[in-house]
Design a protein around this motif. Structure first.
Motif, short mmCIF file in Angstrom:
data_model
loop_
_atom_site.label_atom_id
_atom_site.label_comp_id
_atom_site.label_asym_id
_atom_site.label_seq_id
_atom_site.Cartn_x
_atom_site.Cartn_y
_atom_site.Cartn_z
N LEU A 197 0.83 -1.21 0.00
CA LEU A 197 0.00 0.00 0.00
C LEU A 197 0.86 1.25 0.00
CD1 LEU A 197 -2.82 -1.00 2.51
CD2 LEU A 197 -2.99 -0.85 0.03
N GLU A 198 1.94 1.24 0.79
CA GLU A 198 2.82 2.41 0.85
C GLU A 198 3.50 2.64 -0.49
OE1 GLU A 198 3.35 4.67 3.13
OE2 GLU A 198 1.83 3.79 4.44
N GLU A 199 3.97 1.56 -1.12
CA GLU A 199 4.61 1.71 -2.43
C GLU A 199 3.63 2.25 -3.46
OE1 GLU A 199 7.70 1.36 -3.38
OE2 GLU A 199 8.35 0.92 -1.33
N THR A 200 2.39 1.75 -3.41
CA THR A 200 1.37 2.23 -4.34
C THR A 200 1.08 3.71 -4.11
OG1 THR A 200 0.38 0.02 -4.36
CG2 THR A 200 -0.97 1.85 -5.20
N LYS A 201 0.98 4.10 -2.82
CA LYS A 201 0.72 5.50 -2.50
C LYS A 201 1.86 6.39 -2.99
CE LYS A 201 1.08 6.86 1.77
NZ LYS A 201 0.79 7.04 3.21
N LYS A 202 3.11 5.95 -2.78
CA LYS A 202 4.26 6.74 -3.23
C LYS A 202 4.24 6.89 -4.74
CE LYS A 202 7.36 5.56 0.59
NZ LYS A 202 8.63 4.87 0.96
N GLU A 203 3.91 5.81 -5.43
CA GLU A 203 3.87 5.86 -6.90
C GLU A 203 2.82 6.85 -7.38
OE1 GLU A 203 3.25 2.80 -10.68
OE2 GLU A 203 3.34 2.05 -8.62
N ILE A 204 1.65 6.83 -6.73
CA ILE A 204 0.58 7.77 -7.11
C ILE A 204 1.01 9.21 -6.85
CG2 ILE A 204 -1.77 8.52 -6.56
CD1 ILE A 204 -2.42 5.59 -5.96
N ILE A 205 1.62 9.45 -5.65
CA ILE A 205 2.07 10.80 -5.30
C ILE A 205 3.12 11.29 -6.27
CG2 ILE A 205 3.29 12.15 -3.56
CD1 ILE A 205 1.88 10.44 -1.44
N ASN A 206 4.08 10.42 -6.61
CA ASN A 206 5.14 10.81 -7.55
C ASN A 206 4.57 11.13 -8.92
OD1 ASN A 206 7.16 10.48 -5.63
ND2 ASN A 206 7.54 8.35 -6.17
N THR A 207 3.57 10.35 -9.33
CA THR A 207 2.94 10.62 -10.63
C THR A 207 2.25 11.98 -10.63
OG1 THR A 207 2.59 8.25 -10.96
CG2 THR A 207 1.28 9.76 -12.31
N ILE A 208 1.53 12.27 -9.53
CA ILE A 208 0.84 13.56 -9.42
C ILE A 208 1.84 14.71 -9.41
CG2 ILE A 208 -0.61 14.99 -7.91
CD1 ILE A 208 -1.98 12.40 -7.01
N LEU A 209 2.91 14.56 -8.61
CA LEU A 209 3.92 15.63 -8.53
C LEU A 209 4.60 15.84 -9.87
CD1 LEU A 209 5.57 14.88 -5.06
CD2 LEU A 209 3.96 16.68 -5.62
N SER A 210 4.88 14.74 -10.57
CA SER A 210 5.51 14.86 -11.88
C SER A 210 4.61 15.61 -12.85
CB SER A 210 5.83 13.47 -12.43
OG SER A 210 6.40 13.55 -13.71
N THR A 211 3.31 15.29 -12.81
CA THR A 211 2.36 15.98 -13.70
C THR A 211 2.28 17.47 -13.37
OG1 THR A 211 1.07 13.93 -13.86
CG2 THR A 211 -0.01 15.99 -14.53
#
Length: 296
Positions: free
Chosen positions: A105-119
């Motif tokens: 869950l933590e890895e998935t959350k980090k991936e989502i956050i990184n995607t949002i920040l990158s966008t």
């Protein structure tokens, strides 16, 4: 279906016509006799027996039955069965054996956050590039910096005019331990004139104007150097400042004429800060009064 019935009717008529023709042939036969009548009757029945027609009739009936079956309205039971089959989920025989853990869950959350920040970063970068492009197309009507307001080389009290064109280069509280290096660094920036001031609550209480060279003076102990109407001193280990008169008494900072409102003195290369702004002295622990320098 009508075509098939018409075809069947035509074939039947053809058989009837053939039967009548054959019968006439038998009647015209001069060798006919009663002894062979039975045999001829049997032959006639064999000839007139139409097996293909019966086969065709059977095929037609079967076709009609199939069409009636296929066009029959579905019953409610049939509809319910078909709906149940369509909505029943297809399950796989192989069940998922992976267990969702907190780390996943933590890895998935980090991936989502990184995607949002990158966008967001890409959008901001694009916006900044657009702004930069628009600014690059602007043509300034006057590419020269505004001229600095001209001030005489004299001492000012409560200076309240806007210092248009002057660069704000130094600002430290009076308790700051000012060094020669501080003044030398400012001198590397200023090449024309300087304004040395003492401010209280960001208001200029005392100020004077002089050449930028006053920041690099090397005056003797208790000695000053005149620039127009102002006398300057800068002695390593003692003080830096100005006075309306040539007399300077550097016991540490300038303590000459303690009641004078037009003397400024900062302790230089000592273990404490301060010291004087007009008739107010010490400031070793004062952060409301500031040492400020402008240049152009």
């Amino acid at each position: 279906m009508n075509v098939m019935k018409a075809s069947s009717r035509k074939m039947q008529e053809a058989r009837e016509e053939q039967r009548e023709t054959t019968k006439q042939d038998f009647q015209l036969n001069t060798n006919y006799d009663e002894t062979t009548d039975i045999d001829r009757t049997q032959l006639w029945e064999q000839i007139t027996t139409v097996e293909p027609y019966e086969s065709l009739t059977t095929d037609i009936d079967k076709t009609q039955q199939w069409q009636e079956y296929t066009t029959e309205e579905p019953t409610e039971k049939d509809i319910f069965t078909a709906t149940q089959q369509a909505t029943t989920p297809i399950t796989s025989s192989a069940e998922c054996s992976q267990i969702v853990t907190r780390d996943i869950l933590e890895e998935t959350k980090k991936e989502i956050i990184n995607t949002i920040l990158s966008t967001i970063s890409l959008e901001i970068t694009k916006k900044l590039e657009d702004i930069e492009g628009r600014l690059a197309t602007l043509i300034c009507s006057n590419d020269k910096s505004p001229s600095a307001i001209e001030l005489s080389w004299q001492i000012y009290e409560n200076l309240q005019i806007p210092l248009t064109g002057w660069l704000f280069v130094f600002d430290q509280p009076y308790n700051h331990r000012t060094r020669l290096d501080d003044l030398n660094q400012i001198a590397g920036i200023c090449h024309n004139q300087v304004i040395v001031t003492a401010t209280f609550n960001e208001s200029i209480s005392l100020a004077t104007v002089g050449p930028a060279s006053v920041l690099t003076l090397n005056t003797s102990w208790n000695q000053s150097q005149q620039f127009w109407q102002v006398y300057w001193c800068r002695k390593n280990g003692k003080s830096f400042g100005f006075s309306p008169l040539p007399s300077i008494r550097q016991t540490s900072a300038d303590n000459e004429d303690l009641n004078s409102l037009l003397r400024l003195s900062w302790l230089l290369d000592q273990n404490i800060g301060g010291y004087r702004a007009g008739a107010i002295r010490s400031f070793a622990d004062n952060s409301l009064w500031h040492k400020v320098i402008y240049c152009n």
